[in-house]
Design an enzyme around this catalytic site. Structure first.
Site, mmCIF file in Angstrom:
data_model
loop_
_atom_site.group_PDB
_atom_site.id
_atom_site.type_symbol
_atom_site.label_atom_id
_atom_site.label_comp_id
_atom_site.label_asym_id
_atom_site.label_seq_id
_atom_site.Cartn_x
_atom_site.Cartn_y
_atom_site.Cartn_z
ATOM 1 N N CYS A 299 0.813 -1.212 0.000
ATOM 2 C CA CYS A 299 0.000 0.000 0.000
ATOM 3 C C CYS A 299 0.849 1.266 0.000
ATOM 4 O O CYS A 299 0.343 2.352 -0.272
ATOM 5 C CB CYS A 299 -0.938 0.002 1.214
ATOM 6 S SG CYS A 299 -2.078 -1.400 1.231
ATOM 7 N N LYS B 244 -23.250 16.293 19.363
ATOM 8 C CA LYS B 244 -23.967 15.291 18.571
ATOM 9 C C LYS B 244 -23.079 14.978 17.376
ATOM 10 O O LYS B 244 -23.090 15.691 16.372
ATOM 11 C CB LYS B 244 -25.345 15.810 18.144
ATOM 12 C CG LYS B 244 -26.320 15.931 19.306
ATOM 13 C CD LYS B 244 -27.724 16.279 18.847
ATOM 14 C CE LYS B 244 -27.835 17.726 18.388
ATOM 15 N NZ LYS B 244 -29.235 18.138 18.123
#
Length: 559
Positions: free
Chosen positions: A42, A432
């Site tokens: 990779c 949130k």
């Protein structure tokens, strides 16, 4: 007990190290036909682009280090050419000398990996046409760039390797064009999510030719890449059209494979022949979501499979439970990540699904440096079980996708996301979190608090007055672009202008991201209207529709 492992890198090297940790007295031999036993596949594009400056940084282990730490007999440049299961031997050829000998085994692990696909087209063997699989491939590309100073390059294939190579060639000062047969890059994404990637790459100077395939490569001083529609002149070509299992050796000895050529294994990584195991990119896996057979070549699963094969050889009943395809990609400053199923895969599996879009900031927007990310999540309608997720953005993409991938692995429902207690401080997230917000939005859909419509349905909505089309953005936003037929009533003026909206017709509402239009729908629902919210908002619609209008465009400087 003697175990012979054919192939190193992720699966083979992991199996060898695990075997040693479990059995100090085992005899372990790794046969690797290349010069490197363990290297970072990779990382190869980043060595070409100069981000990784030393080739030695790519070699994770050497024969010497594996011998010193794990007492493993590693033989690089030794190619396994034949397996004889009846005699439990492997015929080996020393690449440098040509010497052929036999190696016996008690257990055999196959880790041959996958090889790049080379399309059967004229000119594909030209010396200026490259593939990228290993360090020698990387050296060829780097040497060519250093000696020939190419001005431009064409990459055939817009998957992960193709896009990573585009970034790194651009970083090396080369003008890059990506040619992709499909209508969008990165097949794990749906078209609407890939549209953001397309626009970003174009801003970075990468030319995209989509929905067009390679027909021939000719030579006229420059290379001439002839496509199904048009042609491009270039100095070099990188083939990145995918990989196929490198399993000729396995087939020749009678090991069962699928139609693609991938080795069939059970959950213990055992092949159809006793005492022979197979791991990594050469094997067929089970899709974790659908339980269907699949070919998903990724480094993480290969490492786990190597460990599982070693466990079973040593009498530990380890099982591989399937691959869900979690993957992430860096594109300049952008991050793209996905896990599980996209819409194409969900449809192919005949799953009745729904979806949620979110356009959210990476951390509290009042803290400097917040950036937006586009999130798309699929879930099963009947069970609400999470099926897959896609995120395109910048900061914070990786940690959100890891949470979603973990939730999928443990069988969570989309509504469970609202209950997750995630770390919060203004530099890192929001009270949130975007992951929580996905749960909130999905719950609103599931419980009927809001009805959705989607970007690809907008243009087919009737403009004959049978429905009312409402845009609740500000006038400034509308001045920058609008959808034909939508009446603008800004959200903050909605209650005082309800008389302008007929109560006997369905109302289709949009804003920029879907949040204000959701609030508008709740207001209108409270007054008895039948309201639908555009999921993802105008931003998603404009991006996807604009991309459809330019996808056949060939950059003039690349023609």
């Amino acid at each position: 007990m003697k175990t012979v492992i054919i192939g190193g890198v992720a699966g083979g090297a992991s199996a060898a190290a695990r075997l040693r940790r479990l059995d100090e007295k085992a005899e372990i031999v790794i046969l690797e036909r290349g010069p490197f036993v363990s290297f970072a596949n990779c990382g190869l594009p980043y060595y070409i682009g100069g981000t990784i400056t030393e080739k030695s940084d790519l070699t994770l282990q050497s024969p010497e280090s594996l011998r010193a730490r794990f007492n493993i007999d590693v033989r690089v440049k030794h190619e396994a050419v034949k397996i004889n299961p009846a005699r439990k031997t492997v015929t080996v050829r020393a690449v440098e000398t040509g010497k052929v000998y036999e190696e016996n085994y008690d257990k055999l692990i196959l880790s041959p990996g996958a090889e790049p696909v080379r399309p059967p087209v004229k000119g594909i063997e030209n010396e200026r046409v490259f593939t990228l699989r290993n360090i020698p491939d990387t050296e060829k590309i780097k040497d060519f760039i250093a000696k020939n100073n190419p001005k431009n390059a064409v990459i055939i294939g817009g998957g992960y390797i193709g896009v990573e190579m585009a970034e790194n060639l651009a970083n090396a000062g080369i003008k890059v064009t990506i040619v992709e047969l499909a209508d969008h890059l990165i097949t794990s994404l749906d078209y609407d999510m890939a549209a953001d990637v397309h626009q970003y790459l174009r801003k970075k100077g990468i030319c995209l030719i989509l929905g067009n395939g390679l027909r021939e490569i000719a030579e006229d001083g420059s290379l001439v890449v002839k496509l199904q529609n048009g042609e491009i002149k270039t100095d070099m070509v990188i083939l990145a059209v995918g990989v196929r299992p490198d399993t000729g050796l396995a087939k020749d000895c009678g090991i069962e494979t699928d139609q693609r050529g991938a080795i069939l294994v059970n959950e213990n990584m055992q092949t159809s022949i006793p005492d022979i195991y197979a791991v990594g990119d050469a094997v067929q896996v089970k899709n974790f979501i659908t339980n269907a057979p699949a070919f998903i070549p990724l480094a993480g699963p290969a490492n786990k499979q190597g460990r599982i094969a070693a466990d079973n050889i040593c009498g530990i009943n380890s099982r591989y439970t399937g691959t869900q395809g979690s993957a992430i990609l860096k594109i300049f400053d952008m991050t793209v990540a996905s896990t599980g199923l996209n819409e194409l895969a969900a449809k192919a599996a005949a799953i009745d699904y729904d979806k949620t879009y979110l356009y959210s900031v990476s951390h509290a927007d009042y803290y400097p440096g917040a950036t937006h990310m586009s999130i798309k999540v699929l879930w099963e309608k009947t069970t609400h079980k999470l099926l897959g997720a896609q995120i395109v953005g910048y900061d914070g993409v990786d940690k959100r996708m890891d949470v979603l991938a973990t939730a999928i692995r443990f069988g969570a429902k989309v509504t469970d996301l609202k209950d997750l207690e995630l770390c919060y401080a203004p530099p890192f997230g929001s009270a949130k979190d975007p992951v929580n917000m996905i749960g909130f939005v999905a719950e609103n859909v599931i419980t009927g608090k809001v009805k959705q419509f989607f970007w690809d349905e907008v243009d087919s909505l009737p403009r004959d007055g049978s429905v009312f089309l409402l845009d609740v953005r500000t006038k400034t936003e509308v001045a920058r672009g609008k959808i034909e037929g939508f009446v603008n009533i800004p959200l903050n003026n909605l209650r005082e202008r309800l008389n302008e909206i007929p109560r006997d017709k369905p109302v289709y509402v949009h804003c920029h991201s879907g949040l204000r239009s959701y609030i508008a729908c709740r207001i209108l629902t409270g007054y008895g209207y039948d309201c639908r919210n555009l999921a993802g908002g105008y931003r998603l619609y404009e991006t996807a529709v604009h991309e459809k209008s330019v996808r056949d465009y060939i950059c003039t400087e690349c023609e």
